[in-house]
Each structure stands twice: as C-alpha cells, then as structure tokens.
Motif scaffolding. Structure first.
Motif, PDB file in Angstrom:
ATOM      1  N   GLY A   1       0.812  -1.209   0.000  1.00  5.55           N
ATOM      2  CA  GLY A   1       0.000   0.000   0.000  1.00  5.55           C
ATOM      3  C   GLY A   1       0.845   1.259   0.000  1.00  5.55           C
ATOM      4  N   SER A   2       1.975   1.224   0.690  1.00  6.66           N
ATOM      5  CA  SER A   2       2.878   2.381   0.729  1.00  6.66           C
ATOM      6  C   SER A   2       3.373   2.716  -0.672  1.00  6.66           C
ATOM      7  CB  SER A   2       4.078   2.088   1.637  1.00  6.66           C
ATOM      8  OG  SER A   2       3.685   1.519   2.872  1.00  6.66           O
ATOM      9  N   VAL A   3       3.703   1.682  -1.433  1.00  5.08           N
ATOM     10  CA  VAL A   3       4.201   1.867  -2.797  1.00  5.08           C
ATOM     11  C   VAL A   3       3.120   2.465  -3.691  1.00  5.08           C
ATOM     12  CG1 VAL A   3       5.081   0.669  -4.838  1.00  5.08           C
ATOM     13  CG2 VAL A   3       5.870   0.000  -2.564  1.00  5.08           C
ATOM     14  N   VAL A   4       1.897   1.968  -3.550  1.00  6.07           N
ATOM     15  CA  VAL A   4       0.793   2.447  -4.387  1.00  6.07           C
ATOM     16  C   VAL A   4       0.463   3.905  -4.055  1.00  6.07           C
ATOM     17  CG1 VAL A   4      -1.626   2.112  -5.026  1.00  6.07           C
ATOM     18  CG2 VAL A   4      -0.150   0.128  -4.675  1.00  6.07           C
ATOM     19  N   GLY A   5       0.365   4.227  -2.769  1.00  3.00           N
ATOM     20  CA  GLY A   5       0.075   5.606  -2.379  1.00  3.00           C
ATOM     21  C   GLY A   5       1.145   6.576  -2.844  1.00  3.00           C
ATOM     22  N   TYR A   6       2.386   6.178  -2.693  1.00  6.26           N
ATOM     23  CA  TYR A   6       3.509   7.002  -3.133  1.00  6.26           C
ATOM     24  C   TYR A   6       3.462   7.209  -4.644  1.00  6.26           C
ATOM     25  CZ  TYR A   6       8.481   8.464  -3.274  1.00  6.26           C
ATOM     26  OH  TYR A   6       9.651   9.151  -3.439  1.00  6.26           O
ATOM     27  N   GLY A   7       3.224   6.118  -5.377  1.00  4.63           N
ATOM     28  CA  GLY A   7       3.174   6.190  -6.831  1.00  4.63           C
ATOM     29  C   GLY A   7       2.007   7.013  -7.348  1.00  4.63           C
TER      30      GLY A   7
ATOM     31  N   PRO B   1       8.833   8.728 -13.684  1.00 11.35           N
ATOM     32  CA  PRO B   1      10.102   8.129 -13.247  1.00 11.35           C
ATOM     33  C   PRO B   1      10.180   8.017 -11.730  1.00 11.35           C
ATOM     34  CG  PRO B   1      10.426  10.444 -13.737  1.00 11.35           C
ATOM     35  CD  PRO B   1       8.975  10.136 -14.050  1.00 11.35           C
ATOM     36  N   ASN B   2      11.114   7.200 -11.277  1.00  2.79           N
ATOM     37  CA  ASN B   2      11.491   7.130  -9.862  1.00  2.79           C
ATOM     38  C   ASN B   2      10.388   6.643  -8.933  1.00  2.79           C
ATOM     39  OD1 ASN B   2      14.103   8.125 -10.448  1.00  2.79           O
ATOM     40  ND2 ASN B   2      13.292  10.215 -10.484  1.00  2.79           N
ATOM     41  N   THR B   3       9.410   5.874  -9.430  1.00  3.84           N
ATOM     42  CA  THR B   3       8.540   5.179  -8.488  1.00  3.84           C
ATOM     43  C   THR B   3       9.382   4.073  -7.852  1.00  3.84           C
ATOM     44  OG1 THR B   3       7.683   3.325  -9.820  1.00  3.84           O
ATOM     45  CG2 THR B   3       6.684   5.509 -10.191  1.00  3.84           C
ATOM     46  N   PRO B   4       8.965   3.502  -6.730  1.00  3.68           N
ATOM     47  CA  PRO B   4       9.764   2.438  -6.110  1.00  3.68           C
ATOM     48  C   PRO B   4      10.024   1.249  -7.029  1.00  3.68           C
ATOM     49  CG  PRO B   4       8.155   3.268  -4.561  1.00  3.68           C
ATOM     50  CD  PRO B   4       7.833   3.917  -5.880  1.00  3.68           C
ATOM     51  N   PHE B   5       9.177   1.061  -8.062  1.00  4.19           N
ATOM     52  CA  PHE B   5       9.372  -0.034  -9.012  1.00  4.19           C
ATOM     53  C   PHE B   5       9.943   0.465 -10.340  1.00  4.19           C
ATOM     54  CE2 PHE B   5       5.746  -2.770  -6.993  1.00  4.19           C
ATOM     55  CZ  PHE B   5       6.510  -2.919  -5.851  1.00  4.19           C
ATOM     56  N   GLY B   6      10.499   1.667 -10.367  1.00  4.71           N
ATOM     57  CA  GLY B   6      11.076   2.205 -11.584  1.00  4.71           C
ATOM     58  C   GLY B   6      10.092   3.077 -12.342  1.00  4.71           C
ATOM     59  N   THR B   7      10.364   3.308 -13.612  1.00  5.55           N
ATOM     60  CA  THR B   7       9.512   4.163 -14.433  1.00  5.55           C
ATOM     61  C   THR B   7       8.217   3.451 -14.796  1.00  5.55           C
ATOM     62  OG1 THR B   7      11.394   5.354 -15.365  1.00  5.55           O
ATOM     63  CG2 THR B   7       9.332   5.425 -16.610  1.00  5.55           C
ATOM     64  N   VAL B   8       7.112   4.161 -14.645  1.00  5.61           N
ATOM     65  CA  VAL B   8       5.787   3.646 -14.977  1.00  5.61           C
ATOM     66  C   VAL B   8       5.213   4.498 -16.107  1.00  5.61           C
ATOM     67  CG1 VAL B   8       3.397   3.474 -14.158  1.00  5.61           C
ATOM     68  CG2 VAL B   8       5.280   2.655 -12.717  1.00  5.61           C
ATOM     69  N   THR B   9       4.581   3.839 -17.084  1.00  4.92           N
ATOM     70  CA  THR B   9       3.983   4.549 -18.212  1.00  4.92           C
ATOM     71  C   THR B   9       2.483   4.281 -18.266  1.00  4.92           C
ATOM     72  OG1 THR B   9       6.030   4.325 -19.499  1.00  4.92           O
ATOM     73  CG2 THR B   9       4.018   4.856 -20.719  1.00  4.92           C
ATOM     74  N   TYR B  10       1.697   5.324 -18.479  1.00  2.01           N
ATOM     75  CA  TYR B  10       0.243   5.177 -18.638  1.00  2.01           C
ATOM     76  C   TYR B  10      -0.079   5.030 -20.124  1.00  2.01           C
ATOM     77  CZ  TYR B  10      -0.499   6.397 -13.753  1.00  2.01           C
ATOM     78  OH  TYR B  10      -0.498   6.386 -12.373  1.00  2.01           O
ATOM     79  N   ARG B  11      -0.626   3.870 -20.490  1.00  2.00           N
ATOM     80  CA  ARG B  11      -0.904   3.610 -21.893  1.00  2.00           C
ATOM     81  C   ARG B  11      -2.024   4.516 -22.403  1.00  2.00           C
ATOM     82  NH1 ARG B  11      -0.964  -2.540 -23.583  1.00  2.00           N
ATOM     83  NH2 ARG B  11      -3.144  -2.415 -22.968  1.00  2.00           N
ATOM     84  N   ALA B  12      -1.880   4.963 -23.626  1.00  2.00           N
ATOM     85  CA  ALA B  12      -2.881   5.855 -24.212  1.00  2.00           C
ATOM     86  C   ALA B  12      -4.148   5.109 -24.595  1.00  2.00           C
ATOM     87  CB  ALA B  12      -2.297   6.553 -25.438  1.00  2.00           C
TER      88      ALA B  12
END
Length: 403
Positions: free
Chosen positions: A307-313, A343-354
């Motif tokens: 949950g900490s990771v999701v809230g942060y992200g 960038p820089n989420t705890p799991f690296g870069t995240v991209t939102y698909r169009a």
C-alpha cells in the motif's frame, strides 16, 4: 471621526487578509482522495503514509508548477453510495482540483462512473477490476496499479509448469474475485486445454466460513488450487487449511498473498511453497527502491507495505501529470496522462498507456517460505506490467470507444 477611521482601518486589514488567504489558496493544488480506511486498514494505513511521504518530498522540492500539494481525504465505508457522496463533497465543499483513490473494486467502479458523468479526471490508484480500464472504462479515468488480468497473467506460467489437471478455486464473491477467477480459467484453458476445475468456493467478503470452505474443497480432491482470498479471510483460510492438513502435497498459486499486509499476519503459519504475487521489500535492490525505503523508514520508523508503494506512486503520477499539463484542467490532464512516463517510483519508471489508460506497474512473483518465524517471499522476480498487457487490437475489443 476617530471611530470611523478605526473601523475603516479594520475593514481594510480584513480585506487584505482575505486577499492574502485567496493568494495562498491559489498557490495550493488540492488533491481529493477517497478510500475504505475504516474497513481495510491493513492496506490503507500504509497507503496513506506513502501518499504523505510523496507530498512532503514534492513540496520540499518546490511543489508542482510553483504550487504546494494539499491532500484532503474522505472515507467511503466500502459503500458505493457513500463513495459518490464523499466525492461530491470533496468537490463542492473542499473545492479539490483533482481526484484519486479507491481500494475495493465496486467502489472504484462507482467513482469511475461518477468521473464519466461529471466529466472529471480520476486516477484510480488501487482497485484491480479490469472493468475500470476496459468494459466500463472512460476517457476521464486512469489506473495506476497492475490490474486483475495483469496479475493473474503473471501467475499463469507458473501454474502451467505445475502440470496439474484437477484444479479448485476459492475467491471473495464480488467483482475482484469473480474477475480474477474468470481470467485464470480462460488463460489456463488456453495454455492447458485438458485442465479441469473440480471445485469452486465463492465466499462473502470478510465473512468466510473457513472450516466448511476447506472441507468442501478437500472433498473434491484437487491436485492444485487457485486462491484469491486476502486480508482476514486469507488468514482464516490458511489456519483452517493447516489444521486439516489440506495444503499437504497441494500445489497452490495465490493472488496478492506475498504482500506484507496479508503475509505478515500469517507468521509461522505461512504456507510454504505457495506461488504468489507480492512485495518482498526486504530484498529488492534497485536505486529507486533503495531511495524510497530509506526515506520511508526515516519518516515513519517502519517498513513499507505494498500500500505504501501504491500511495507514493499515485501522488508521483498526479504531480508528473499536472506538471506536464500545466494545470489541473480535466482535458489537459487527460492529454497529459496518455503516454505519461512517471520516473522514480519504487518499481522504476511507470507509463500510462494511451489506449486503455492502464499503467505499466508490475509485481513480484515468487514462493512463500518461513524465516525466523515470519512469512517471506523467496525465489522471486519482478514482472513488468507492460509484459502482461493485452495488445492494442485486443484492447479495442475489450474497451468501448471513448473519443
């Protein structure tokens, strides 16, 4: 005359204070957040802490587009009606600029529909149901966390390797559980056509009769089990299964069971050998996660949960989207989030698909073990969400046209 001058000065001071307050308000971006804090504290307590850490870091670095972030939270009581009323209150009374949150799938879908009807941007941080980005998806809603389909798809290759024919399934009987089982059956039958599902137990969320459920599953004599239970239901199920030796020589794949929120309470009762999705925070060695872990522990003197990771992200995503959009205008945010890289989420870069507004957040897949009386994940690997998402052509069939 002096009295008139005094009151004139007082009025002038009040006006100045009012203008100053308005100026401060204009320098703040209000993030409205709605969630099931009372009913799902194990996940959402750490989730709130993750949001707070991200907001502190962003504000100390100067905010977003020169403005500070402010978080305003409301509880939805795990009820769709309460969720919609609370969201409306966030807009009408608290004057929030942007909306995020929800945990349970049914409340997430309710707020997704609200966003569509009211034409307001909504970042669904946690709810897993595929409908949020597919069947019930809309141009106003984006989702951060890996969906049900994605996480099940991460487990299916491991399930196929077990080479078992007779499977049983157990799940909470609401949207998330139903969707997870339907996806598992579909993907398993495609990969292993001779598979048989010999038992199915759908339990009321938070009200499992664990002994009877275990007995019903055992009576079917399955060779393997797909489990979707979580939180208190999972703990009760594991305890009843251990007492009846149900898990002995039974292969199990289990959604979410490696997340600390649900794994930690099992302690020494952790079922060894289960293949799970989860979050082994204690053994991830990447620059992004190391920085997050250090900052989280320094601020809260505690270790992070999923949950900490999701809230942060979620907060990082909003900050990046608002920065790119240049404002909190709904249409500007929609365009900014399509293809947005965070960038820089705890799991690296995240991209939102169009195409479907789904982020590429991944998850860790591994096995459960017991170490020093505690449940841990071992032999794990990170599966990038981009590797388990449907193709553009498949998404077009799953998602109605929105533009």
């Amino acid at each position: 005359m002096k009295s008139i001058q005094f009151y004139s000065a007082l009025i002038g001071a009040a006006c100045c204070a009012s203008f100053a307050t308005a100026a401060v308000a204009q320098e703040t971006i209000k993030i409205g957040e709605i969630n099931s804090y009372k009913t799902q504290p194990a996940f959402l307590g750490p989730y709130k802490m993750g949001m707070e850490l991200a907001i502190d870091q962003i504000n100390k670095a100067g905010g977003v587009n020169g403005k500070q972030l402010e978080l305003i939270i409301r509880d939805d009581n795990s009820n769709t009606g309460d969720a919609v009323r609370a969201v409306e209150e966030l807009y009408t009374r608290d004057k929030v600029d942007v909306l995020t949150g929800t945990f349970l799938s049914h409340t997430g879908l309710a707020v997704t529909d609200y966003a569509k009807q009211k034409k307001r941007f909504f970042l669904a941080a946690e709810p897993l149901t595929d409908k949020i980005t597919w069947a019930d998806g809309n141009r106003y809603t984006f989702r951060l966390r890996a969906s049900t389909y994605m996480q099940v798809a991460m487990l299916v290759p491991e399930a196929v390797k077990m080479n078992k024919k007779r499977w049983a399934v157990v799940y909470p009987n609401y949207e998330y559980g139903q969707s997870a089982v339907a996806t598992f059956k579909k993907l398993m039958k495609e990969a292993q056509p001779d598979i048989e599902f010999v038992a199915e137990q759908a339990t009321p969320l938070g009200k499992i009769d664990a002994g009877n459920v275990v007995q019903a599953l055992a009576d079917a004599k399955p060779e393997a089990l797909f489990n979707v239970l979580f939180a208190a239901d999972l703990a009760k199920f594991v305890r009843a299964g251990n007492q009846r030796h149900f898990f002995k020589d039974l292969d199990v794949v289990s959604l979410l069971s490696g997340e600390p929120e649900y794994l930690d309470p099992l302690g020494a009762e952790t079922p060894v050998g289960w293949v799970v999705t989860g979050y082994p925070w204690y053994a991830i060695d990447t620059p992004e996660h190391n920085a997050f872990l250090k900052a989280y522990q320094e601020k809260f003197n505690d270790y992070p949960r999923l949950g900490s990771v999701v809230g942060y992200g979620a907060i990082l995503s909003l900050a990046e989207g608002i920065k790119k959009a240049g404002s909190t205008d709904t249409e500007a945010l929609i365009e900014a989030f399509r293809g947005l890289e965070v960038p820089n989420t705890p799991f690296g870069t995240v991209t939102y698909r169009a195409n479907d507004h789904q982020a590429t957040s991944g998850a860790f897949v591994g096995k459960l073990a017991v170490k020093d009386g505690k449940g841990v994940m071992v032999d794990f690997k990170y599966v990038d969400g981009a590797d388990v998402q449907p193709t553009d052509e498949e998404v077009r069939k799953l998602r109605p046209a929105q533009d």
